[in-house]
Design an enzyme around this catalytic site. Structure first.
Site, mmCIF file in Angstrom:
data_model
loop_
_atom_site.group_PDB
_atom_site.id
_atom_site.type_symbol
_atom_site.label_atom_id
_atom_site.label_comp_id
_atom_site.label_asym_id
_atom_site.label_seq_id
_atom_site.Cartn_x
_atom_site.Cartn_y
_atom_site.Cartn_z
ATOM 1 N N ARG A 121 0.809 -1.236 0.000
ATOM 2 C CA ARG A 121 0.000 0.000 0.000
ATOM 3 C C ARG A 121 0.837 1.278 0.000
ATOM 4 O O ARG A 121 0.390 2.334 0.412
ATOM 5 C CB ARG A 121 -0.981 0.037 1.173
ATOM 6 C CG ARG A 121 -1.972 -1.103 1.142
ATOM 7 C CD ARG A 121 -3.156 -0.815 2.022
ATOM 8 N NE ARG A 121 -4.066 -1.933 1.981
ATOM 9 C CZ ARG A 121 -3.996 -2.978 2.789
ATOM 10 N NH1 ARG A 121 -3.070 -3.024 3.730
ATOM 11 N NH2 ARG A 121 -4.868 -3.952 2.677
ATOM 12 N N LYS A 143 2.948 11.678 -10.721
ATOM 13 C CA LYS A 143 2.045 10.843 -11.531
ATOM 14 C C LYS A 143 2.774 9.555 -11.861
ATOM 15 O O LYS A 143 3.885 9.579 -12.398
ATOM 16 C CB LYS A 143 1.695 11.551 -12.834
ATOM 17 C CG LYS A 143 0.557 12.522 -12.732
ATOM 18 C CD LYS A 143 0.126 12.932 -14.131
ATOM 19 C CE LYS A 143 -0.967 13.959 -14.087
ATOM 20 N NZ LYS A 143 -1.341 14.397 -15.440
ATOM 21 N N GLU A 185 9.151 18.597 -24.276
ATOM 22 C CA GLU A 185 8.554 19.095 -23.028
ATOM 23 C C GLU A 185 9.120 20.472 -22.661
ATOM 24 O O GLU A 185 8.414 21.310 -22.109
ATOM 25 C CB GLU A 185 8.764 18.100 -21.877
ATOM 26 C CG GLU A 185 8.158 16.701 -22.085
ATOM 27 C CD GLU A 185 6.618 16.646 -22.009
ATOM 28 O OE1 GLU A 185 5.965 17.675 -21.783
ATOM 29 O OE2 GLU A 185 6.075 15.529 -22.213
ATOM 30 N N LYS A 227 7.048 23.530 -13.281
ATOM 31 C CA LYS A 227 6.225 22.373 -12.932
ATOM 32 C C LYS A 227 6.014 22.297 -11.417
ATOM 33 O O LYS A 227 4.896 22.040 -10.952
ATOM 34 C CB LYS A 227 6.839 21.067 -13.453
ATOM 35 C CG LYS A 227 5.947 19.865 -13.127
ATOM 36 C CD LYS A 227 6.155 18.674 -14.004
ATOM 37 C CE LYS A 227 5.076 17.627 -13.721
ATOM 38 N NZ LYS A 227 5.242 16.403 -14.502
ATOM 39 N N GLU A 237 -4.354 17.488 -9.999
ATOM 40 C CA GLU A 237 -4.930 17.916 -11.282
ATOM 41 C C GLU A 237 -6.432 18.163 -11.226
ATOM 42 O O GLU A 237 -7.178 17.667 -12.059
ATOM 43 C CB GLU A 237 -4.599 16.890 -12.371
ATOM 44 C CG GLU A 237 -4.671 17.481 -13.762
ATOM 45 C CD GLU A 237 -4.121 16.564 -14.846
ATOM 46 O OE1 GLU A 237 -2.918 16.337 -14.853
ATOM 47 O OE2 GLU A 237 -4.924 16.083 -15.648
ATOM 48 N N ARG A 241 -3.297 22.401 -12.675
ATOM 49 C CA ARG A 241 -2.305 21.431 -13.174
ATOM 50 C C ARG A 241 -2.622 21.013 -14.619
ATOM 51 O O ARG A 241 -1.762 20.523 -15.341
ATOM 52 C CB ARG A 241 -2.241 20.218 -12.239
ATOM 53 C CG ARG A 241 -1.115 19.275 -12.622
ATOM 54 C CD ARG A 241 -0.759 18.272 -11.562
ATOM 55 N NE ARG A 241 0.245 17.352 -12.087
ATOM 56 C CZ ARG A 241 0.905 16.481 -11.378
ATOM 57 N NH1 ARG A 241 0.690 16.374 -10.092
ATOM 58 N NH2 ARG A 241 1.787 15.682 -11.953
ATOM 59 N N ASN A 245 -0.945 19.989 -19.533
ATOM 60 C CA ASN A 245 -1.383 19.155 -20.656
ATOM 61 C C ASN A 245 -1.345 19.902 -21.989
ATOM 62 O O ASN A 245 -1.838 19.399 -22.997
ATOM 63 C CB ASN A 245 -2.805 18.634 -20.413
ATOM 64 C CG ASN A 245 -2.849 17.710 -19.222
ATOM 65 O OD1 ASN A 245 -1.897 16.966 -18.982
ATOM 66 N ND2 ASN A 245 -3.918 17.771 -18.450
ATOM 67 N N HIS A 248 -0.864 18.098 -25.175
ATOM 68 C CA HIS A 248 -0.857 16.663 -24.883
ATOM 69 C C HIS A 248 -2.124 15.927 -25.318
ATOM 70 O O HIS A 248 -2.090 14.716 -25.513
ATOM 71 C CB HIS A 248 -0.585 16.418 -23.392
ATOM 72 C CG HIS A 248 0.881 16.505 -23.075
ATOM 73 N ND1 HIS A 248 1.630 17.627 -23.333
ATOM 74 C CD2 HIS A 248 1.756 15.591 -22.550
ATOM 75 C CE1 HIS A 248 2.881 17.410 -22.967
ATOM 76 N NE2 HIS A 248 2.990 16.184 -22.488
ATOM 77 N N HIS A 252 -1.206 12.603 -27.282
ATOM 78 C CA HIS A 252 -1.601 11.233 -26.938
ATOM 79 C C HIS A 252 -2.320 10.577 -28.107
ATOM 80 O O HIS A 252 -2.108 9.399 -28.400
ATOM 81 C CB HIS A 252 -2.498 11.230 -25.693
ATOM 82 C CG HIS A 252 -1.714 11.438 -24.432
ATOM 83 N ND1 HIS A 252 -2.289 11.877 -23.272
ATOM 84 C CD2 HIS A 252 -0.402 11.267 -24.155
ATOM 85 C CE1 HIS A 252 -1.349 11.977 -22.331
ATOM 86 N NE2 HIS A 252 -0.206 11.608 -22.847
ATOM 87 N N HIS A 264 7.074 9.642 -27.353
ATOM 88 C CA HIS A 264 6.199 10.585 -26.639
ATOM 89 C C HIS A 264 6.625 12.046 -26.868
ATOM 90 O O HIS A 264 5.823 12.898 -27.246
ATOM 91 C CB HIS A 264 6.194 10.267 -25.139
ATOM 92 C CG HIS A 264 5.398 11.233 -24.323
ATOM 93 N ND1 HIS A 264 4.019 11.275 -24.353
ATOM 94 C CD2 HIS A 264 5.776 12.235 -23.480
ATOM 95 C CE1 HIS A 264 3.583 12.246 -23.555
ATOM 96 N NE2 HIS A 264 4.633 12.849 -23.013
#
Ligand SMILES: NC(=O)c1ccc[n+]([C@@H]2O[C@H](COP(=O)([O-])OP(=O)(O)OC[C@H]3O[C@@H](n4cnc5c(N)ncnc54)[C@H](O)[C@@H]3O)[C@@H](O)[C@H]2O)c1
Length: 363
Positions: A121, A143, A185, A227, A237, A241, A245, A248, A252, A264
């Site tokens: 966990r 993330k 990026e 960031k 997010e 946040r 994106n 993005h 994607h 990517h």
């Protein structure tokens, strides 16, 4: 060495940036409230290219230390790779008082981060990014996740690292196309942040994408600072946040439509160009600004090749994006550098035109 703080109350952590600084890992572990049962998940290419650095890190006589090396790609960014890390942890007798350290690019970072988030966990996690993309972006923000059933990063968790250590020494063994991906990026951060950084990047990005330490450090520091500020204000997010994106949603869709044959970071550059085109069509961006921002994108034209694409399929993929609400695609678009709009909707026709206009320079 520069230190940037990601302020998240009890989940706060530091990002250390500098050359030859991986040797400080243990000093930082001693200083912080870290467990000393350490397990390393290491990218095979990094293991091969930096044997001395890796040996010095892994062969500690002071701590319990074991490693697994993994060769990953978007297809193996999967449950089975997480399982490999979990099995190794169990076999070697690690429990809840463990510290998982990943050394590699964004893929191993996402996979190992998710393994850390889910083992007993949640165990402690440290990220040593070794690609430019991971250094400027994926290593910070917590993330983690894997691809599943053709959907990118669809299974995952927010699990903040306890420390991020960016040693620029690693970046000099990257193949050119991986450096280009990192710049994808960085271009995003230049659009997001401020004119001064945009102008600096435009002037200091070498035509052959070779790295120069002084400008490299500035690119990394500016991107990570931006960031960190955003993540500090919106860890999970639910608001600003989403800025991160930028480009993005298109990127994607390009990756999935191209069956992951495009990397990517390359998809991010192409996606940013679609974003500029949609912003222009919706009269958010003036033609003058569009022209100026295209100067940066144009530097990448010879580095990205898209053979064939299916705009209608890309639109369908975008509709399935996990970030959508009420069945509508929400775009992040821009008026100018530093002036970004969230949750913009557009007609299907406009989106398809933006895809064609954005991708034609790469075809
Ligand atoms: N978590 C986030 O916030 C976030 C943000 C952006 C991207 N990502 C994810 O990051 C992934 C892409 O990461 P990436 O571009 O780093 O790819 P990657 O991890 O696949 O690394 C690219 C290649 O470089 C090699 N490599 C790594 N370090 C090296 C070094 N120092 N020298 C030589 N070769 C080296 C790797 O073996 C690999 O072949 C995507 O899956 C994307 O979804 C995550």
């Amino acid at each position: 060495m520069n230190r940037i703080n990601v302020n998240l109350e009890k989940n706060s952590y530091e990002v250390l940036i500098g050359k030859n600084i991986s040797k400080y890992l243990f000093r930082e572990i001693e200083k912080g409230e870290f467990y000393k049962n350490i397990f390393f998940a290491i990218d095979t290419n990094v293991n091969k290219n930096h044997p001395e650095v890796i040996d010095n890190l892994v062969n500690s006589d002071k701590y319990k230390s074991n490693k697994i090396t993994l060769k990953l790609n978007e297809y193996s960014k999967s449950y089975s790779s997480v399982e490999k890390i979990h099995s190794a942890l169990l076999t070697k007798g690690y429990g809840r008082d463990s510290l998982l350290v990943s050394i590699g690019g964004g893929i191993i970072g996402d996979v190992a981060g998710f393994a850390a988030a889910t083992f007993t966990r949640g165990i402690q996690y440290i990220n040593l990014p070794t690609t430019l993309l991971a250094a400027v972006d994926s290593s910070v923000g917590g993330k983690t996740g894997i691809n599943f059933s053709g959907a990118k990063n669809i299974v995952g968790s927010f699990h903040q690292p306890k420390l991020v250590l960016i040693d620029t020494k690693f970046l000099y063994t990257l193949p050119k196309d991986e450096v280009v991906c990192g710049f994808g990026e960085i271009v995003k951060y230049a659009f997001l942040s401020e004119e001064k950084f945009y102008t600096y990047l435009l002037k200091n990005i070498n035509d052959d994408f070779s790295l120069k330490e002084s400008s490299l450090l500035r690119f990394i520091n500016e991107s990570v600072q931006y960031k960190s500020d955003v993540v500090s204000k919106d860890e999970k997010e639910s608001g600003i946040r989403k800025l991160l994106n930028l480009g993005h949603t298109f990127a994607h869709a390009i990756e999935v439509d191209q069956n992951h044959k495009i990397k990517h970071g390359q998809a991010v550059i192409a996606g940013l160009n679609c974003m500029l085109n949609l912003s222009l069509q919706l009269d958010l961006l003036t033609p003058e600004r569009f022209k100026r921002y295209s100067l940066l994108i144009n530097k990448f034209v010879s580095e990205i090749k898209i053979k064939k694409y299916d705009a209608a399929n890309m639109y369908k993929i975008m509709l399935k994006d996990k970030k959508n609400r009420d069945g509508k695609i929400k775009f992040v678009l821009m008026k100018k550098v530093g002036e970004i709009l969230l949750d913009v909707e557009a007609e299907k026709k406009e989106v398809i035109t933006a895809i064609h206009n954005g991708l034609k320079i790469f075809c």
